[in-house]
Motif scaffolding. Structure first.
Motif, short mmCIF file in Angstrom:
data_model
loop_
_atom_site.label_atom_id
_atom_site.label_comp_id
_atom_site.label_asym_id
_atom_site.label_seq_id
_atom_site.Cartn_x
_atom_site.Cartn_y
_atom_site.Cartn_z
N PRO A 67 13.57 0.87 14.03
CA PRO A 67 13.32 -0.02 12.91
C PRO A 67 13.10 -1.45 13.38
O PRO A 67 13.76 -1.90 14.30
CB PRO A 67 14.59 0.08 12.06
CG PRO A 67 15.19 1.38 12.45
CD PRO A 67 14.81 1.60 13.88
N ALA A 68 12.18 -2.15 12.76
CA ALA A 68 11.87 -3.53 13.15
C ALA A 68 12.51 -4.50 12.19
O ALA A 68 12.01 -5.61 12.01
CB ALA A 68 10.36 -3.71 13.18
N SER A 69 13.61 -4.12 11.55
CA SER A 69 14.26 -5.00 10.60
C SER A 69 14.88 -6.18 11.33
O SER A 69 15.23 -6.09 12.49
CB SER A 69 15.30 -4.26 9.78
OG SER A 69 16.24 -3.66 10.63
N GLY A 70 14.99 -7.28 10.64
CA GLY A 70 15.49 -8.51 11.25
C GLY A 70 16.91 -8.38 11.75
O GLY A 70 17.55 -7.36 11.64
N GLY A 71 17.39 -9.44 12.32
CA GLY A 71 18.77 -9.41 12.79
C GLY A 71 18.84 -9.66 14.27
O GLY A 71 18.41 -10.68 14.76
N VAL A 121 8.27 2.21 8.37
CA VAL A 121 8.16 0.83 7.90
C VAL A 121 8.63 0.74 6.46
O VAL A 121 9.41 -0.15 6.09
CB VAL A 121 6.71 0.32 8.04
CG1 VAL A 121 6.50 -0.99 7.28
CG2 VAL A 121 6.35 0.14 9.51
N ILE A 122 8.21 1.67 5.63
CA ILE A 122 8.60 1.66 4.22
C ILE A 122 10.09 1.95 4.06
O ILE A 122 10.80 1.25 3.33
CB ILE A 122 7.76 2.68 3.42
CG1 ILE A 122 6.30 2.22 3.37
CG2 ILE A 122 8.32 2.88 2.01
CD1 ILE A 122 5.33 3.28 2.89
N ALA A 123 10.59 2.95 4.77
CA ALA A 123 11.99 3.35 4.64
C ALA A 123 12.95 2.25 5.06
O ALA A 123 14.03 2.11 4.50
CB ALA A 123 12.26 4.63 5.45
N THR A 124 12.56 1.44 6.04
CA THR A 124 13.44 0.36 6.51
C THR A 124 13.33 -0.89 5.66
O THR A 124 14.09 -1.83 5.83
CB THR A 124 13.12 -0.02 7.97
OG1 THR A 124 11.77 -0.47 8.04
CG2 THR A 124 13.38 1.13 8.92
N THR A 138 -2.61 11.25 13.85
CA THR A 138 -2.50 11.06 12.40
C THR A 138 -1.04 11.19 11.95
O THR A 138 -0.55 10.38 11.16
CB THR A 138 -3.39 12.07 11.65
OG1 THR A 138 -4.75 11.84 12.04
CG2 THR A 138 -3.24 11.94 10.15
N ARG A 139 -0.35 12.20 12.48
CA ARG A 139 1.05 12.40 12.12
C ARG A 139 1.91 11.22 12.58
O ARG A 139 2.78 10.75 11.85
CB ARG A 139 1.58 13.70 12.72
CG ARG A 139 2.99 14.02 12.24
CD ARG A 139 3.54 15.34 12.70
NE ARG A 139 2.56 16.24 13.26
CZ ARG A 139 2.83 17.14 14.18
NH1 ARG A 139 4.04 17.28 14.64
NH2 ARG A 139 1.89 17.94 14.65
N LYS A 140 1.64 10.72 13.78
CA LYS A 140 2.40 9.58 14.31
C LYS A 140 2.19 8.35 13.44
O LYS A 140 3.14 7.66 13.09
CB LYS A 140 1.97 9.29 15.75
CG LYS A 140 2.74 8.17 16.41
CD LYS A 140 2.31 8.00 17.85
CE LYS A 140 3.12 6.93 18.55
NZ LYS A 140 2.72 6.79 19.96
N VAL A 141 0.93 8.08 13.07
CA VAL A 141 0.62 6.93 12.22
C VAL A 141 1.33 7.07 10.87
O VAL A 141 1.92 6.11 10.36
CB VAL A 141 -0.90 6.77 12.04
CG1 VAL A 141 -1.23 5.77 10.94
CG2 VAL A 141 -1.55 6.36 13.36
N GLN A 142 1.31 8.27 10.30
CA GLN A 142 1.97 8.50 9.02
C GLN A 142 3.48 8.28 9.15
O GLN A 142 4.09 7.62 8.31
CB GLN A 142 1.70 9.91 8.52
CG GLN A 142 2.37 10.21 7.18
CD GLN A 142 2.07 11.61 6.68
OE1 GLN A 142 1.26 12.33 7.24
NE2 GLN A 142 2.73 11.99 5.62
N GLN A 143 4.08 8.80 10.20
CA GLN A 143 5.52 8.65 10.39
C GLN A 143 5.91 7.19 10.60
O GLN A 143 6.92 6.73 10.07
CB GLN A 143 6.00 9.49 11.57
CG GLN A 143 6.00 10.98 11.28
CD GLN A 143 6.36 11.81 12.49
OE1 GLN A 143 6.18 11.40 13.63
NE2 GLN A 143 6.86 13.01 12.24
N LEU A 144 5.09 6.45 11.34
CA LEU A 144 5.38 5.03 11.54
C LEU A 144 5.27 4.27 10.22
O LEU A 144 6.09 3.40 9.92
CB LEU A 144 4.45 4.44 12.60
CG LEU A 144 4.74 4.90 14.03
CD1 LEU A 144 3.63 4.43 14.97
CD2 LEU A 144 6.09 4.43 14.50
N GLY A 145 4.27 4.61 9.42
CA GLY A 145 4.15 3.98 8.11
C GLY A 145 5.34 4.30 7.22
O GLY A 145 5.88 3.43 6.52
#
Length: 108
Positions: free
Chosen positions: A100-104, A33-36, A23-30
Motif C-alpha cells: 500500500p502507498a498510503s501516507g505515514g 489503490v482503491i482498497a487502501t 491485465t490481471r496485474k493492472v486490475q489488482q494494482l487498481g
C-alpha cells in the motif's frame, strides 16, 4: 513448415498468456489503490509517492512499509472472513507484491 506454424501457434499462446497476466496485474494494482483509499490522491500525488517508494533503498523504511502492508492485508482478511456475504475477489497480492502507498512512515 509445419514446425514453423506450430511454433507460431505456441508463441501466440504465450503472448496471450502474458497479456492476460499483465491485465490481471493492472486490475489488482487498481483494486489495491482503491482498497487502501489511495484513490483519493491525485494521479500526480500517487505517482510521486510510488516513485519515492520505488527509489527508496533504506532497508529499514522498506521493512516498516512491508510490515504495515502485511498487517493491513491480515486485518482485511479477518474482516472479510467475518463477513461471509462479501466478495472475496479483491486486491489480494502475493507476499512480496505491491505494498500500500498510503501516507505515514518515511515517504520523504
Amino acid at each position: 513448415m509445419i514446425d514453423d506454424a506450430h511454433d507460431l501457434g505456441e508463441l501466440k499462446v504465450l503472448e496471450n498468456k502474458a497479456r492476460e497476466l499483465k491485465t490481471r496485474k493492472v486490475q489488482q494494482l487498481g483494486e489495491l489503490v482503491i482498497a487502501t483509499g489511495a484513490d483519493n490522491l491525485t494521479a500526480d500525488e500517487l505517482a510521486g509517492a510510488l516513485i519515492v517508494l520505488a527509489e527508496t533503498t533504506d532497508a529499514g523504511k522498506r521493512e516498516a512499509w512491508a510490515k504495515r502492508g502485511t498487517a493491513w492485508f491480515q486485518n482485511k482478511s479477518r474482516r472479510s472472513a467475518s463477513t461471509p456475504d462479501r466478495d472475496h475477489g479483491g486486491a489480494q497480492t502475493p507476499p512480496g507484491g505491491a505494498q500500500p502507498a498510503s501516507g505515514g512512515t518515511g515517504a520523504t
